[in-house]
Design an enzyme around this catalytic site. Structure first.
Site, PDB file in Angstrom:
ATOM      1  N   GLU A 147      -8.224  10.069  -2.417  1.00  0.00           N
ATOM      2  CA  GLU A 147      -7.068  10.939  -2.677  1.00  0.00           C
ATOM      3  C   GLU A 147      -7.157  11.588  -4.054  1.00  0.00           C
ATOM      4  OE1 GLU A 147      -3.458   8.757  -2.088  1.00  0.00           O
ATOM      5  OE2 GLU A 147      -3.620   8.856   0.096  1.00  0.00           O
TER       6      GLU A 147
ATOM      7  N   GLU B 153      -7.824   0.195   0.795  1.00  0.00           N
ATOM      8  CA  GLU B 153      -6.728   0.833   0.052  1.00  0.00           C
ATOM      9  C   GLU B 153      -7.252   1.407  -1.270  1.00  0.00           C
ATOM     10  OE1 GLU B 153      -3.494   2.596  -0.241  1.00  0.00           O
ATOM     11  OE2 GLU B 153      -3.333   1.055   1.305  1.00  0.00           O
TER      12      GLU B 153
END
Length: 115
Positions: free
Chosen positions: A70, A63
C-alpha cells in the site's frame, strides 16, 4: 556485524509503523493475544501451539506485506489509478485468505476443547 544488528532495528521500525498506522494490524495483534490466552487456558499441546503460531505468523506477515504494498503503491501512484487499486485489492485479498485460514485453524484447535 553492526550492519546485521541495525537490520533488526529497521525491522522493528517497520513493525512499529504498521502497528501505529494500520487498524487491521492492531486487530490481528489483539486476536493473537486473545488466542494465546485461550491457548494457555485450555493447555494446548505442542502440536496445537505450532499450528496457532504458524497461522498467526502467516497473518502478521501478510498484513505487513500488504502495508508495504500500500505504501509503495501510494508512492508511485499518488493519484487514483485503476491498476493501483487492483494491486492494493489483491494484497488485501492475501491478508483475508490468511485470516480465514487462521480462523479455521483456530476453530479446529479450540472447538473440541470447548465441547
Amino acid at each position: 556485524m553492526l550492519k546485521f544488528i541495525k537490520g533488526f532495528g529497521y525491522a522493528f521500525s517497520g513493525i512499529g509503523y504498521a502497528f501505529k498506522t494500520q487498524l487491521n494490524f492492531k486487530f490481528h495483534i489483539a486476536a493473537l493475544l486473545v488466542t494465546a490466552i485461550a491457548g494457555w487456558y485450555f493447555t494446548l499441546s505442542i502440536n496445537e501451539w505450532l499450528w496457532i503460531i504458524a497461522a498467526a505468523a502467516i497473518v502478521l506477515i501478510t498484513e505487513l506485506l500488504n502495508t508495504a504494498v500500500e505504501v509503495l503503491v501510494d508512492l508511485v501512484s499518488p493519484n487514483f489509478n485503476p491498476k493501483a487499486k487492483i494491486i492494493k485489492d489483491v494484497a488485501a485479498g492475501g491478508v483475508l485468505i490468511a485470516a480465514i485460514g487462521a480462523a479455521i485453524i483456530g476453530l479446529v484447535v479450540f472447538i473440541p476443547k470447548i465441547f
